[in-house]
Design an enzyme around this catalytic site. Structure first.
Site, PDB file in Angstrom:
ATOM      1  CB  CYS A 132      -0.928  -0.066   1.222  1.00 30.13           C
ATOM      2  SG  CYS A 132      -1.859   1.520   1.129  1.00 30.13           S
ATOM      3  CB  CYS A 137      -0.778   2.885   3.998  1.00 38.84           C
ATOM      4  SG  CYS A 137      -2.181   1.856   3.128  1.00 38.84           S
ATOM      5  CG  ASP A 138       2.972   1.213   4.485  1.00 42.01           C
ATOM      6  OD1 ASP A 138       2.337   1.913   5.616  1.00 42.01           O
ATOM      7  OD2 ASP A 138       2.815   0.178   4.131  1.00 42.01           O
TER       8      ASP A 138
END
Ligand code: NDP
Length: 314
Positions: A138, A141-142
């Site tokens: 992701c 997200c990261d």
């Protein structure tokens, strides 16, 4: 009314657009739905940034905000929402059973499956070694953790294109590994990727190894046409190679296709088990959009309501 009030009229498994939409419809039909969210409430949209293609939002909306709105709408009409995972089912009897990971047993006349799909991985050992130490599925997200650093990404679909563009805003260089000599992504997304200067596309390229000490330092890639191997220094390797439907717990009772998607009757959400309806990415391998998931969630709730009426349960 149900003869036995302890038997749920409608149990919904999953909390993406399909699950919440099924809940809105089932609740408004007075089925008092019980919805189990699973481990990732909100589903895949929780790891998306701007959603620009959901009708009704001319300026776009952030994925998590959209799912919060879906949830509120489901709750407004009386859906009971439980943040737990269903890990086992039994669809062999006229009344269906499901169990949570904590061991709670639920009986239900109808079940709406909306368990969605999860990210796929390459399956090489070093991927596990560096999981969350530079390996992630992701970017949204990261990606922030790798701001200012060179990174890489595997995949060539719309997700990969979207994530490469996202990373390109944070990172000086994004190496994109595409295993064929063309991309699967839509033309508009391909064009955007190709015209972004700091995205370097490596065609016919596969990741052989992810390397580093404590964290990722480089990836070893191989050109599958020339067999030439190259080490590329990067601090992260993001996977964007598609998804696997979350349908394993249903395999003893329902038909699935080769990729694991639940098979439903054409034009309906009916599965092989009477009173069990499948919606969203767990059964849709063609469209896989939030709006189509919401559409099939609606269909599943209507199918469940009809089933309950036909069987004299409501
Ligand atoms: P897709 O299945 O469309 O694409 C997966 C990509 O990963 C393919 O390019 C595939 O390569 C590649 N791949 C698969 N396995 C490997 C592997 N082992 N090694 C290297 N590469 C691999 O998945 P997506 O998640 O991108 O998209 C899913 C659906 O969601 C699609 O329908 C897409 O259009 C949609 N979507 C729409 C968006 C939007 O409209 N905004 C945003 C994101 C997704 P190959 O092509 O060679 O098979």
């Amino acid at each position: 009314m149900s003869e036995n009030e302890s038997i749920e009229k409608c149990l919904i498994i999953g909390s993406g657009p399909a699950g919440y939409t099924a809940a809105v419809y089932a609740a408004r039909a007075n089925l008092k739905p019980l919805l189990y969210t699973g481990h990732e409430p909100g589903g895949q949209l929780m790891i998306t940034t701007d959603v620009e293609n959901y009708p009704g939002y001319p300026d776009g909306i952030m994925g998590p905000q959209m799912m919060e709105d879906f949830r509120k709408q489901a709750e407004r009409f009386g859906t009971r929402i439980v943040s737990e995972m269903i890990t086992k089912v039994d669809f062999s009897g006229p009344v269906h059973k499901a169990w949570t990971e904590g061991g709670t047993e639920i009986e239900a006349h109808t079940i709406v499956i909306a368990t969605g799909a999860s990210a796929k991985w390459l399956g090489i050992p070093s991927e596990q070694t560096f999981m969350n130490k530079g390996v992630s599925a992701c970017a949204v997200c990261d990606g922030f953790f790798f701001k200012g650093l060179d990174v890489s990404l595997v995949g060539a679909g719309d997700t990969a294109a979207e994530e490469a563009l996202y990373l390109a805003k944070l990172c000086p260089k994004v190496h994109m590994f595409v295993r064929r000599d063309e991309m699967r992504a839509s033309k508009i997304m391909q064009d955007r990727v190709k015209s972004t200067e700091n995205i370097q596309i490596h065609w016919n390229t596969e990741v052989k190894e992810i390397q580093g000490e404590e964290e990722v330092d480089s990836v070893l890639v191989v050109n599958n046409k020339t067999q030439e191997e190259t080490t590329i220094p990067v601090k992260a390797c993001f996977m964007a190679i598609g998804h696997k439907p979350n349908t394993d717990i249903f395999m003893d009772y329902l038909d699935r296709n080769d990729a694991g998607y639940l098979i439903t009757e054409p034009g309906s959400t009916k599965t092989k088990a009477k009173g069990v309806f499948a919606s969203g990415d767990a059964q849709d391998f063609t469209y896989r959009q939030a709006v189509t998931a919401a559409g099939t969630g609606c269909m599943a709730a209507l199918d469940a309501e009809r089933y309950l009426t036909e069987h004299g349960i409501i």
